[in-house]
Design a protein around this motif. Structure first.
Motif, PDB file in Angstrom:
ATOM      1  N   PHE A  54       0.852  -1.182   0.000  1.00  0.00           N
ATOM      2  CA  PHE A  54       0.000   0.000   0.000  1.00  0.00           C
ATOM      3  C   PHE A  54       0.891   1.236   0.000  1.00  0.00           C
ATOM      4  CE2 PHE A  54       0.555  -1.090   4.480  1.00  0.00           C
ATOM      5  CZ  PHE A  54       0.859   0.130   5.069  1.00  0.00           C
ATOM      6  N   CYS A  55       0.301   2.371  -0.304  1.00  0.00           N
ATOM      7  CA  CYS A  55       1.046   3.615  -0.430  1.00  0.00           C
ATOM      8  C   CYS A  55       0.432   4.673   0.477  1.00  0.00           C
ATOM      9  CB  CYS A  55       1.031   4.098  -1.882  1.00  0.00           C
ATOM     10  SG  CYS A  55       1.953   5.636  -2.161  1.00  0.00           S
ATOM     11  N   ILE A  56       1.282   5.418   1.172  1.00  0.00           N
ATOM     12  CA  ILE A  56       0.799   6.512   2.007  1.00  0.00           C
ATOM     13  C   ILE A  56       1.356   7.832   1.473  1.00  0.00           C
ATOM     14  CG2 ILE A  56       0.692   5.011   4.023  1.00  0.00           C
ATOM     15  CD1 ILE A  56       3.133   6.733   5.097  1.00  0.00           C
ATOM     16  N   LYS A  57       0.622   8.904   1.777  1.00  0.00           N
ATOM     17  CA  LYS A  57       1.019  10.246   1.341  1.00  0.00           C
ATOM     18  C   LYS A  57       1.267  11.115   2.561  1.00  0.00           C
ATOM     19  CE  LYS A  57      -0.700  14.333  -1.136  1.00  0.00           C
ATOM     20  NZ  LYS A  57      -1.861  14.909  -1.882  1.00  0.00           N
ATOM     21  N   THR A  58       2.374  11.813   2.553  1.00  0.00           N
ATOM     22  CA  THR A  58       2.694  12.783   3.590  1.00  0.00           C
ATOM     23  C   THR A  58       3.444  13.921   2.917  1.00  0.00           C
ATOM     24  OG1 THR A  58       3.732  13.119   5.759  1.00  0.00           O
ATOM     25  CG2 THR A  58       4.827  11.603   4.257  1.00  0.00           C
ATOM     26  N   TRP A 162      -0.445  11.457   7.938  1.00  0.00           N
ATOM     27  CA  TRP A 162      -0.408  10.804   6.640  1.00  0.00           C
ATOM     28  C   TRP A 162      -1.775  10.203   6.332  1.00  0.00           C
ATOM     29  CZ3 TRP A 162      -1.604   5.603   6.886  1.00  0.00           C
ATOM     30  CH2 TRP A 162      -1.471   4.997   8.144  1.00  0.00           C
ATOM     31  N   ARG A 163      -1.962   9.856   5.066  1.00  0.00           N
ATOM     32  CA  ARG A 163      -3.180   9.142   4.679  1.00  0.00           C
ATOM     33  C   ARG A 163      -2.810   8.079   3.646  1.00  0.00           C
ATOM     34  NH1 ARG A 163      -5.514  10.355  -0.199  1.00  0.00           N
ATOM     35  NH2 ARG A 163      -4.739  12.208  -1.308  1.00  0.00           N
ATOM     36  N   MET A 164      -3.564   6.997   3.653  1.00  0.00           N
ATOM     37  CA  MET A 164      -3.311   5.895   2.727  1.00  0.00           C
ATOM     38  C   MET A 164      -4.104   6.109   1.448  1.00  0.00           C
ATOM     39  SD  MET A 164      -3.302   1.800   3.486  1.00  0.00           S
ATOM     40  CE  MET A 164      -4.991   1.753   4.064  1.00  0.00           C
ATOM     41  N   LEU A 165      -3.439   5.913   0.309  1.00  0.00           N
ATOM     42  CA  LEU A 165      -4.113   6.077  -0.971  1.00  0.00           C
ATOM     43  C   LEU A 165      -5.094   4.933  -1.213  1.00  0.00           C
ATOM     44  CD1 LEU A 165      -1.194   7.175  -3.340  1.00  0.00           C
ATOM     45  CD2 LEU A 165      -2.597   8.570  -1.813  1.00  0.00           C
ATOM     46  N   LYS A 166      -6.218   5.263  -1.779  1.00  0.00           N
ATOM     47  CA  LYS A 166      -7.224   4.254  -2.088  1.00  0.00           C
ATOM     48  C   LYS A 166      -7.001   3.719  -3.510  1.00  0.00           C
ATOM     49  CE  LYS A 166     -10.795   6.255   0.908  1.00  0.00           C
ATOM     50  NZ  LYS A 166     -12.170   6.805   0.962  1.00  0.00           N
ATOM     51  N   ASN A 167      -7.108   2.413  -3.633  1.00  0.00           N
ATOM     52  CA  ASN A 167      -7.021   1.752  -4.951  1.00  0.00           C
ATOM     53  C   ASN A 167      -5.709   2.053  -5.672  1.00  0.00           C
ATOM     54  OD1 ASN A 167      -9.718   0.793  -4.589  1.00  0.00           O
ATOM     55  ND2 ASN A 167     -10.493   2.782  -5.299  1.00  0.00           N
ATOM     56  N   ARG A 168      -4.670   2.328  -4.913  1.00  0.00           N
ATOM     57  CA  ARG A 168      -3.356   2.557  -5.531  1.00  0.00           C
ATOM     58  C   ARG A 168      -2.295   1.975  -4.606  1.00  0.00           C
ATOM     59  NH1 ARG A 168      -1.378   7.972  -8.758  1.00  0.00           N
ATOM     60  NH2 ARG A 168       0.460   7.018  -9.723  1.00  0.00           N
TER      61      ARG A 168
END
Length: 290
Positions: A54-58, A162-168
């Motif tokens: 999974f991928c997170i964005k910060t 941070w937040r986790m990307l959905k469907n990516r």
């Protein structure tokens, strides 16, 4: 806890020990030689291809940052313990639990809006990743440790939000990574491995570097690095069913480590290795955590 009488004053081939103590001494020395030989003969690293997770964005002061949390069976798993055991250890402010990770190099990417950003690939053990998928607590813990690891390695200051990307599952492409080859089986790093050289006794006892590994299904071996000591005089050692406590002379060292295995404290043995300046401990297990 067992009393500190289990501490053998010095480790010497000339000493005449009982059959039981000699067995532990032989295992300690044999394990040390095998590890040294493996370190000499093994290749420095091997390449792995992490799989996406999974991928997170910060973000940082330089802009948006994405962290791809990946996995590979080539990365060793952390100690196997329940979430309750892990919570208990963290509540007691123990720094012993470590999640082996491979931190990849930064790579420039474009986000969904076509804007430039930086991405990092962080890989953990595949079995542990599958367990993490069903646990919000473990996912939060992995992201926190990954973020702190990247900050330390690349001198970053990342936003803890941070937040986790959905469907990516990942951003950009996941590159191969190099990891050290032939690591010790189920090695656990407890205590604080980074102790400043400038630490003085008056600033408080130093927490030494402790390495643990399973020599056999029913035997746990330990090495405690004590570079400031020349012998075992003044050392104290107590071992409980799941705890190891060591004190050094003149408050030079102190270690209080939680061990997520049931130790037979009455049968444990220890000896100080003068040349390597290490306290070596053999701990038979009552049972291995599963």
């Amino acid at each position: 806890m067992a009393d500190s009488k289990l501490l053998v004053p010095e480790l010497s081939e000339a000493e005449k020990m009982g059959a039981e103590t000699a067995r532990f001494e032989k295992l300690l020395l044999q394990a040390s030689k095998e590890l040294q030989q493996a370190q000499t003969n093994r290749p420095e690293s091997t390449q792995i291809q992490p799989q996406p997770g999974f991928c997170i964005k910060t973000n940082s002061s330089e802009g948006k940052v994405f962290i791809n949390i990946c996995h590979s069976p080539s990365i060793p798993p952390p100690a196997d313990m329940t979430e309750d055991e892990l919570l208990q250890m963290l509540e007691e402010d123990q720094a012993g639990f470590r999640i082996p990770m491979s931190l990849g190099e930064p790579h420039a990417e474009l986000d969904a809006k076509g804007q430039g950003c930086t991405a990092y690939d962080v890989a953990v053990n595949s079995d542990f990743y599958r367990r993490m998928q069903n646990s919000d607590f473990l996912r939060e813990l992995v992201v926190t440790i990954a973020r702190e690891g990247l900050e330390d390695k690349y001198s970053l200051q990342l936003n803890p939000e941070w937040r986790m990307l959905k469907n990516r599952p990942f951003l950009g492409s996941i590159s191969q990574q190099n990891i050290r080859s032939q690591q010790r089986p189920r090695i656990q790093e407890l205590g604080n491995p980074y102790t400043p050289d400038s630490l003085r006794p008056e600033e408080g006892p130093e927490k030494p570097h402790l390495s643990l590994w399973l020599e056999a299904p029913d035997l746990l071996l330990a090495e405690i690095d004590l570079p400031r000591l020349d012998g075992a005089l003044g050392l104290s050692l107590e071992i409980g069913e799941n705890r190891l406590v060591m004190g050094g002379p003149q408050q030079l060292y102190h270690l209080d480590a939680y061990i997520p295995l049931q130790i037979n404290s009455e049968e444990s043995k220890a000896a100080f290795h003068r040349k390597r300046k290490q306290l070596m401990v053999a701990m038979p297990l009552l049972s291995v955590a599963s």
